[in-house]
Design an enzyme around this catalytic site. Structure first.
Site, PDB file in Angstrom:
ATOM      1  N   HIS A 138       0.816  -1.227   0.000  1.00  0.00           N
ATOM      2  CA  HIS A 138       0.000   0.000   0.000  1.00  0.00           C
ATOM      3  C   HIS A 138       0.848   1.276   0.000  1.00  0.00           C
ATOM      4  O   HIS A 138       0.317   2.368  -0.192  1.00  0.00           O
ATOM      5  CB  HIS A 138      -0.937   0.029   1.210  1.00  0.00           C
ATOM      6  CG  HIS A 138      -1.957  -1.063   1.206  1.00  0.00           C
ATOM      7  ND1 HIS A 138      -2.868  -1.210   0.183  1.00  0.00           N
ATOM      8  CD2 HIS A 138      -2.210  -2.083   2.079  1.00  0.00           C
ATOM      9  CE1 HIS A 138      -3.638  -2.273   0.429  1.00  0.00           C
ATOM     10  NE2 HIS A 138      -3.253  -2.815   1.571  1.00  0.00           N
ATOM     11  N   ASP A 172      -2.517 -10.601  -2.326  1.00  0.00           N
ATOM     12  CA  ASP A 172      -3.096 -10.134  -1.062  1.00  0.00           C
ATOM     13  C   ASP A 172      -4.587  -9.828  -1.287  1.00  0.00           C
ATOM     14  O   ASP A 172      -5.000  -9.506  -2.408  1.00  0.00           O
ATOM     15  CB  ASP A 172      -2.350  -8.866  -0.610  1.00  0.00           C
ATOM     16  CG  ASP A 172      -2.739  -8.392   0.782  1.00  0.00           C
ATOM     17  OD1 ASP A 172      -2.014  -8.711   1.736  1.00  0.00           O
ATOM     18  OD2 ASP A 172      -3.780  -7.693   0.907  1.00  0.00           O
ATOM     19  N   HIS A 174      -6.159  -7.298  -0.436  1.00  0.00           N
ATOM     20  CA  HIS A 174      -6.337  -5.870  -0.765  1.00  0.00           C
ATOM     21  C   HIS A 174      -5.549  -5.500  -2.014  1.00  0.00           C
ATOM     22  O   HIS A 174      -4.505  -6.076  -2.296  1.00  0.00           O
ATOM     23  CB  HIS A 174      -5.846  -5.005   0.403  1.00  0.00           C
ATOM     24  CG  HIS A 174      -6.502  -5.319   1.704  1.00  0.00           C
ATOM     25  ND1 HIS A 174      -5.965  -6.215   2.611  1.00  0.00           N
ATOM     26  CD2 HIS A 174      -7.657  -4.866   2.248  1.00  0.00           C
ATOM     27  CE1 HIS A 174      -6.768  -6.293   3.670  1.00  0.00           C
ATOM     28  NE2 HIS A 174      -7.803  -5.485   3.479  1.00  0.00           N
ATOM     29  N   ASP A 261      -4.559 -12.893   3.706  1.00  0.00           N
ATOM     30  CA  ASP A 261      -5.838 -12.371   4.207  1.00  0.00           C
ATOM     31  C   ASP A 261      -6.999 -12.740   3.280  1.00  0.00           C
ATOM     32  O   ASP A 261      -8.134 -12.310   3.496  1.00  0.00           O
ATOM     33  CB  ASP A 261      -5.783 -10.863   4.478  1.00  0.00           C
ATOM     34  CG  ASP A 261      -4.952 -10.082   3.483  1.00  0.00           C
ATOM     35  OD1 ASP A 261      -4.549 -10.652   2.447  1.00  0.00           O
ATOM     36  OD2 ASP A 261      -4.712  -8.881   3.722  1.00  0.00           O
TER      37      ASP A 261
HETATM   38  C1  SP5 Z   1      -1.041  -5.168   3.966  1.00  0.00           C
HETATM   39  C2  SP5 Z   1      -2.515  -5.210   4.267  1.00  0.00           C
HETATM   40  O1  SP5 Z   1      -3.124  -6.276   4.189  1.00  0.00           O
HETATM   41  N1  SP5 Z   1      -3.090  -4.090   4.665  1.00  0.00           N
HETATM   42  C3  SP5 Z   1      -4.457  -4.068   4.915  1.00  0.00           C
HETATM   43  C4  SP5 Z   1      -4.914  -2.781   5.437  1.00  0.00           C
HETATM   44  C5  SP5 Z   1      -6.399  -2.768   5.528  1.00  0.00           C
HETATM   45  N2  SP5 Z   1      -6.836  -2.114   6.690  1.00  0.00           N
HETATM   46  C6  SP5 Z   1      -8.212  -1.841   6.646  1.00  0.00           C
HETATM   47  C7  SP5 Z   1      -8.700  -1.503   7.994  1.00  0.00           C
HETATM   48  C8  SP5 Z   1      -9.474  -2.632   8.550  1.00  0.00           C
HETATM   49  C9  SP5 Z   1      -9.964  -2.289   9.888  1.00  0.00           C
HETATM   50  N3  SP5 Z   1     -10.205  -3.480  10.644  1.00  0.00           N
HETATM   51  C10 SP5 Z   1     -11.535  -3.689  11.013  1.00  0.00           C
HETATM   52  C11 SP5 Z   1     -11.626  -4.802  11.966  1.00  0.00           C
HETATM   53  C12 SP5 Z   1     -13.053  -4.954  12.414  1.00  0.00           C
HETATM   54  N4  SP5 Z   1     -13.151  -6.074  13.286  1.00  0.00           N
HETATM   55 ZN    ZN Z   2      -4.125  -7.185   2.718  1.00  0.00          ZN
END
Ligand code: SP5
Ligand code: ZN
Length: 318
Positions: A138, A172, A174, A261
């Site tokens: 990212h 990934d 994302h 993920d």
């Molecule tokens: C490297 C990578 O996989 N980065 C991912 C970043 C995504 N973050 C998004 C935020 C998610 C917030 N988590 C919510 C949990 C609710 N239980």
């Molecule tokens: Zn990710």
């Protein structure tokens, strides 16, 4: 298993406590235990020898990131006290990516892991797994975000691109907005990504089908956004399409931005891939028979992360 693993304990210096999510502090998903889960599982299958990364010049980072951005991280971290956290208000795309005193050292060492792996490929190694943490895909040239500070995969791909064409295959959950943007106008580094539809999922602003590159790079960026709930059948089909693109491009090296993920039990993911399916993904990539550098990206089910990595490597290495 014929594979080199690159690992450094310095990732432990970065241990974020909270991310800010819809205005609330929630516990941070990107924890040191992630990498320790992987090393533990590797040891259980008899892989005990991990290579400590060599230290590369900051110049390798400046090839991808603006110097004022790198300096900002370095100086901000230096000013922080031991248990202090900074949520920067510039050079950043979100509220998920805090700085601590150890973040710069940790992120720099993560780059060293990636570059050490890349260097091994140049020395005729065929398969290397760099246990990068914090992750990188990212991170843009002058922005951190999505738990990423320096773009490990991009820096490694840049290093490898001196010797020939490179594909970055990003699996990934994302979209790797940083990696896409960094190579968007280049035809010698082809970015291909399979990820969750950004209409619903972070990073929201990037990862759409119509983003195909610009200028010389037109046609050398390809996104495969998939719906939430995607299972193995659709994923496998999509992977096969991407691997055909890789074959036609005929790169000298592949860099895999490997996030776990996409796992059905990932706490922040939304696909339905099971542990044995990662072996199938590994097998498909191996069948290309191209020197491959695996860069660790996301994956947040700490309990199962090691099993996911081992399954993937079984497909890649045996
Ligand atoms: C490297 C990578 O996989 N980065 C991912 C970043 C995504 N973050 C998004 C935020 C998610 C917030 N988590 C919510 C949990 C609710 N239980
Ligand atoms: Zn990710």
């Amino acid at each position: 298993m014929n594979i080199q693993i690159i690992y450094s304990r310095k990732h432990l210096l970065h241990h974020p406590k909270w991310e800010i999510f819809y205005g609330k502090k929630i516990s941070h998903s990107e924890q040191p235990g992630r990498i320790e889960s992987i090393t533990k599982s590797l040891q259980q299958i008899g892989i005990n020898k991990f290579t400590t990364p060599e230290t590369f010049s900051l110049k390798e980072i400046y090839k991808i990131h603006q110097k004022n951005y790198v300096d900002f991280i370095k100086n901000s971290c230096k000013k922080l006290k031991n248990e202090e956290t900074l949520y920067p208000s510039f050079f950043i795309i979100d509220t998920y990516t805090p700085l601590q005193k150890g973040t710069f050292l940790s992120a720099r060492e993560s780059v060293n892991c990636a570059l050490t792996g890349a260097k091994l490929l140049l020395n005729n190694e065929n398969l290397v797994y760099s246990l990068c943490r914090p992750p990188g895909h990212h991170a843009e040239s002058n922005k951190m975000g999505g738990y990423c500070y320096f773009n490990n995969a991009a820096i490694a791909a840049q290093y490898l691109s001196n010797l020939g064409k490179v594909v970055i295959l990003d699996i990934d959950f994302h979209h790797g907005n940083g990696t896409q943007r960094i190579f968007y106008d280049r035809k010698d580094v082809f970015y291909i990504s399979i990820h969750a539809d950004p209409v619903k999922i972070f990073p929201y602003f990037s990862g759409f089908l119509d983003e195909t590159g610009v200028g010389e790079g037109k046609g050398y960026n390809k996104n495969f956004p998939l719906s939430l709930g995607t299972g193995e059948k659709v994923y496998k089909k999509t992977l096969e399409i991407t691997l055909n693109i890789v074959k036609n491009f005929n790169p000298k090296f592949i860099v895999v931005s490997a996030g776990f993920d996409t796992y059905i039990n990932d706490p922040i993911g939304g696909f339905k891939l099971t542990i044995p399916f990662y072996k199938a993904i590994g097998k498909e990539i191996k069948s290309l028979n191209i020197p491959t550098l695996i860069i660790q990206e996301g994956g947040y089910n700490i309990k199962d992360l090691g099993k996911l990595a081992v399954s993937f490597l079984e497909g890649l290495a045996t």
